[in-house]
Design a protein around this motif. Structure first.
Motif, PDB file in Angstrom:
ATOM      1  N   LYS A 148       0.827  -1.202   0.000  1.00 10.32           N
ATOM      2  CA  LYS A 148       0.000   0.000   0.000  1.00 10.32           C
ATOM      3  C   LYS A 148       0.863   1.253   0.000  1.00 10.32           C
ATOM      4  CE  LYS A 148      -3.853  -2.101   2.545  1.00 10.32           C
ATOM      5  NZ  LYS A 148      -4.649  -2.073   3.798  1.00 10.32           N
ATOM      6  N   GLU A 149       1.990   1.185   0.715  1.00  8.97           N
ATOM      7  CA  GLU A 149       2.810   2.373   0.895  1.00  8.97           C
ATOM      8  C   GLU A 149       3.651   2.718  -0.330  1.00  8.97           C
ATOM      9  OE1 GLU A 149       2.034   0.306   4.761  1.00  8.97           O
ATOM     10  OE2 GLU A 149       2.729  -0.301   2.773  1.00  8.97           O
ATOM     11  N   TYR A 150       4.265   1.692  -0.952  1.00  8.12           N
ATOM     12  CA  TYR A 150       5.231   1.939  -2.022  1.00  8.12           C
ATOM     13  C   TYR A 150       4.938   1.171  -3.309  1.00  8.12           C
ATOM     14  CZ  TYR A 150       7.666   3.258   2.273  1.00  8.12           C
ATOM     15  OH  TYR A 150       7.990   3.803   3.490  1.00  8.12           O
ATOM     16  N   GLY A 151       3.767   0.574  -3.411  1.00  8.21           N
ATOM     17  CA  GLY A 151       3.511  -0.275  -4.572  1.00  8.21           C
ATOM     18  C   GLY A 151       4.562  -1.369  -4.629  1.00  8.21           C
ATOM     19  N   PRO A 152       5.135  -1.635  -5.813  1.00 10.09           N
ATOM     20  CA  PRO A 152       6.184  -2.650  -5.926  1.00 10.09           C
ATOM     21  C   PRO A 152       7.578  -2.089  -5.678  1.00 10.09           C
ATOM     22  CG  PRO A 152       5.629  -1.859  -8.099  1.00 10.09           C
ATOM     23  CD  PRO A 152       4.731  -1.107  -7.133  1.00 10.09           C
ATOM     24  N   ARG A 153       7.676  -0.808  -5.347  1.00  7.49           N
ATOM     25  CA  ARG A 153       8.976  -0.149  -5.183  1.00  7.49           C
ATOM     26  C   ARG A 153       9.494  -0.331  -3.761  1.00  7.49           C
ATOM     27  NH1 ARG A 153       5.544   2.179  -8.419  1.00  7.49           N
ATOM     28  NH2 ARG A 153       4.472   3.176  -6.668  1.00  7.49           N
ATOM     29  N   VAL A 154       9.723  -1.570  -3.413  1.00  5.72           N
ATOM     30  CA  VAL A 154      10.196  -1.931  -2.080  1.00  5.72           C
ATOM     31  C   VAL A 154      10.970  -3.236  -2.187  1.00  5.72           C
ATOM     32  CG1 VAL A 154       7.999  -3.075  -1.573  1.00  5.72           C
ATOM     33  CG2 VAL A 154       9.474  -2.395   0.319  1.00  5.72           C
ATOM     34  N   ARG A 155      12.047  -3.355  -1.412  1.00  4.74           N
ATOM     35  CA  ARG A 155      12.853  -4.582  -1.345  1.00  4.74           C
ATOM     36  C   ARG A 155      12.640  -5.202   0.029  1.00  4.74           C
ATOM     37  NH1 ARG A 155      14.869  -6.912  -5.454  1.00  4.74           N
ATOM     38  NH2 ARG A 155      16.938  -7.294  -4.613  1.00  4.74           N
ATOM     39  N   PHE A 156      12.651  -6.524   0.073  1.00  3.46           N
ATOM     40  CA  PHE A 156      12.373  -7.234   1.312  1.00  3.46           C
ATOM     41  C   PHE A 156      13.574  -8.063   1.764  1.00  3.46           C
ATOM     42  CE2 PHE A 156       8.194  -6.783  -0.760  1.00  3.46           C
ATOM     43  CZ  PHE A 156       7.512  -6.102   0.242  1.00  3.46           C
ATOM     44  N   GLY A 157      13.687  -8.213   3.065  1.00  5.33           N
ATOM     45  CA  GLY A 157      14.664  -9.105   3.669  1.00  5.33           C
ATOM     46  C   GLY A 157      13.978  -9.917   4.756  1.00  5.33           C
ATOM     47  N   SER A 158      14.506 -11.103   5.034  1.00 11.25           N
ATOM     48  CA  SER A 158      13.859 -12.008   5.979  1.00 11.25           C
ATOM     49  C   SER A 158      14.852 -12.569   6.977  1.00 11.25           C
ATOM     50  CB  SER A 158      13.199 -13.182   5.233  1.00 11.25           C
ATOM     51  OG  SER A 158      12.358 -12.742   4.190  1.00 11.25           O
ATOM     52  N   LEU A 159      14.308 -13.020   8.107  1.00 14.52           N
ATOM     53  CA  LEU A 159      15.105 -13.790   9.053  1.00 14.52           C
ATOM     54  C   LEU A 159      14.228 -14.896   9.633  1.00 14.52           C
ATOM     55  CD1 LEU A 159      14.545 -12.912  12.398  1.00 14.52           C
ATOM     56  CD2 LEU A 159      15.166 -10.746  11.330  1.00 14.52           C
ATOM     57  N   PHE A 160      14.868 -16.012   9.922  1.00 11.19           N
ATOM     58  CA  PHE A 160      14.181 -17.145  10.537  1.00 11.19           C
ATOM     59  C   PHE A 160      14.450 -17.126  12.037  1.00 11.19           C
ATOM     60  CE2 PHE A 160      15.477 -19.494   6.412  1.00 11.19           C
ATOM     61  CZ  PHE A 160      14.458 -18.884   5.709  1.00 11.19           C
ATOM     62  N   THR A 161      13.419 -17.419  12.830  1.00  6.61           N
ATOM     63  CA  THR A 161      13.599 -17.452  14.269  1.00  6.61           C
ATOM     64  C   THR A 161      12.841 -18.618  14.889  1.00  6.61           C
ATOM     65  OG1 THR A 161      13.329 -16.223  16.341  1.00  6.61           O
ATOM     66  CG2 THR A 161      11.689 -15.816  14.614  1.00  6.61           C
ATOM     67  N   ALA A 162      13.407 -19.149  15.969  1.00  7.03           N
ATOM     68  CA  ALA A 162      12.744 -20.219  16.715  1.00  7.03           C
ATOM     69  C   ALA A 162      11.640 -19.663  17.609  1.00  7.03           C
ATOM     70  CB  ALA A 162      13.770 -20.981  17.551  1.00  7.03           C
ATOM     71  N   ALA A 163      11.564 -18.345  17.737  1.00  9.08           N
ATOM     72  CA  ALA A 163      10.507 -17.726  18.535  1.00  9.08           C
ATOM     73  C   ALA A 163       9.161 -17.868  17.833  1.00  9.08           C
ATOM     74  CB  ALA A 163      10.820 -16.253  18.773  1.00  9.08           C
ATOM     75  N   GLU A 164       8.138 -18.219  18.593  1.00 14.01           N
ATOM     76  CA  GLU A 164       6.783 -18.299  18.047  1.00 14.01           C
ATOM     77  C   GLU A 164       6.103 -16.952  18.276  1.00 14.01           C
ATOM     78  OE1 GLU A 164       4.696 -21.688  19.501  1.00 14.01           O
ATOM     79  OE2 GLU A 164       6.165 -23.124  18.712  1.00 14.01           O
ATOM     80  N   LEU A 165       6.278 -16.077  17.307  1.00  9.94           N
ATOM     81  CA  LEU A 165       5.774 -14.715  17.417  1.00  9.94           C
ATOM     82  C   LEU A 165       4.334 -14.619  16.921  1.00  9.94           C
ATOM     83  CD1 LEU A 165       8.932 -12.920  15.991  1.00  9.94           C
ATOM     84  CD2 LEU A 165       8.221 -12.968  18.390  1.00  9.94           C
ATOM     85  N   PRO A 166       3.533 -13.715  17.461  1.00 10.85           N
ATOM     86  CA  PRO A 166       2.178 -13.507  16.939  1.00 10.85           C
ATOM     87  C   PRO A 166       2.223 -13.122  15.459  1.00 10.85           C
ATOM     88  CG  PRO A 166       2.442 -12.422  19.065  1.00 10.85           C
ATOM     89  CD  PRO A 166       3.810 -12.874  18.653  1.00 10.85           C
ATOM     90  N   ALA A 167       1.372 -13.750  14.673  1.00  8.87           N
ATOM     91  CA  ALA A 167       1.368 -13.527  13.226  1.00  8.87           C
ATOM     92  C   ALA A 167       0.606 -12.266  12.860  1.00  8.87           C
ATOM     93  CB  ALA A 167       0.744 -14.723  12.521  1.00  8.87           C
ATOM     94  N   ASP A 168       1.010 -11.661  11.749  1.00  8.56           N
ATOM     95  CA  ASP A 168       0.260 -10.554  11.181  1.00  8.56           C
ATOM     96  C   ASP A 168      -0.740 -11.089  10.164  1.00  8.56           C
ATOM     97  OD1 ASP A 168       1.398  -8.031  12.305  1.00  8.56           O
ATOM     98  OD2 ASP A 168       3.250  -8.928  11.572  1.00  8.56           O
TER      99      ASP A 168
END
Length: 269
Positions: A148-168
């Motif tokens: 919504k903010e930048y259309g496709p003009r955004v790059r993404f990065g990820s990390l894996f974690t053993a923490a069970e975090l609340p999902a969006d």
């Protein structure tokens, strides 16, 4: 505890001035939202078996620099954003490690160079699909993620974690307007709207064009994300009129085109 950890994580991202952050539980990869879907060997739990959540961050590609593509300006912007993504996800993973939750960052581009992509045009993990599953956007016709903010003009990065975090939550609305500008402007003719949402059906053609630009020191391409009408950034930069990218009789955008051509004329091989 998991909610408290996520609040601390989001605050950490805020202090690092990261505008987009989302969390996806690994079981979302097991329930394909559309077909074709990612093969199992590309799922986060296949890459890092201890993973329970994937944290995805996004950084914007500034539209006026992108509009000069192919150019040294856009190439350096692209490289800068990729470096920041690697640094930020590395730092966030250590933030979680320090709190007792095993975590590891995933490199932004999981391949050596464009020559490697010519042999096999995929990486070992898809940040775009992770961003989709983390609720940061939806896929466009050109197989990139629209926000919504930048259309496709955004790059993404990820990390894996053993923490069970609340999902969006996933986004309910499809952001793609199907205007087909990305299909029409693609210099490699690599996008086929008939295969939406799979998008790019000829990765080899897209990669081959990127290889040509790389020899001139001007890769990547980025033309399809330049013309996409989606994104609040268009209002910020007063780029709501898509006709500015075309030239013809009666055009009133000559000043912009002269500025883009000036940038394109320098720094290339």
């Amino acid at each position: 505890m998991s909610a408290e950890l996520k609040r601390a994580l989001l605050e950490r991202c805020r202090t690092m001035e990261i505008p987009l952050v989302g969390v996806a539980p690994i079981d979302r990869w097991e329930e394909p939202p559309f077909e074709p879907w990612i093969p199992e060997e590309f799922w986060p739990q296949a890459v890092y078996p201890e993973a329970r959540s994937v944290v995805v961050i996004g950084l914007p590609i500034t539209l006026p620099a992108l509009e000069t593509t192919p150019s040294i300006w856009y190439r350096e912007l692209y490289r800068t954003v990729n470096i920041l993504l690697d640094q930020y996800t590395y730092r966030i993973s250590n933030f979680l490690n320090d709190r007792g939750f095993p975590s590891v960052f995933v490199p932004r581009d999981g391949y050596a160079d464009v020559q490697a992509l010519l042999k096999n045009p995929v990486a070992f993990f898809s940040h775009r699909h992770a961003a989709y599953l983390a609720g940061l956007g939806t896929f466009g016709v050109n197989n990139v993620l629209l926000t919504k903010e930048y259309g496709p003009r955004v790059r993404f990065g990820s990390l894996f974690t053993a923490a069970e975090l609340p999902a969006d939550p996933l986004l309910d609305d499809d952001l793609c307007t199907r205007c087909m500008r990305c299909v029409q402007i693609c210099p490699a003719q690599a996008i086929d709207d008939r295969d939406y949402p799979a998008g790019i059906t000829n990765r080899s053609a897209c990669t081959a064009y990127s290889a040509v630009l790389a020899k001139r020191g001007l890769s990547p391409c980025g033309v399809c994300i330049k013309v996409c009408p989606v994104g609040e950034d268009r209002k910020l930069f007063d780029r709501m009129d898509p006709s500015i990218y075309s030239r013809g009789e009666g055009a009133t955008n000559e000043e912009l085109h002269r500025s883009w051509e000036h940038v394109r004329s320098y720094g290339r091989k």
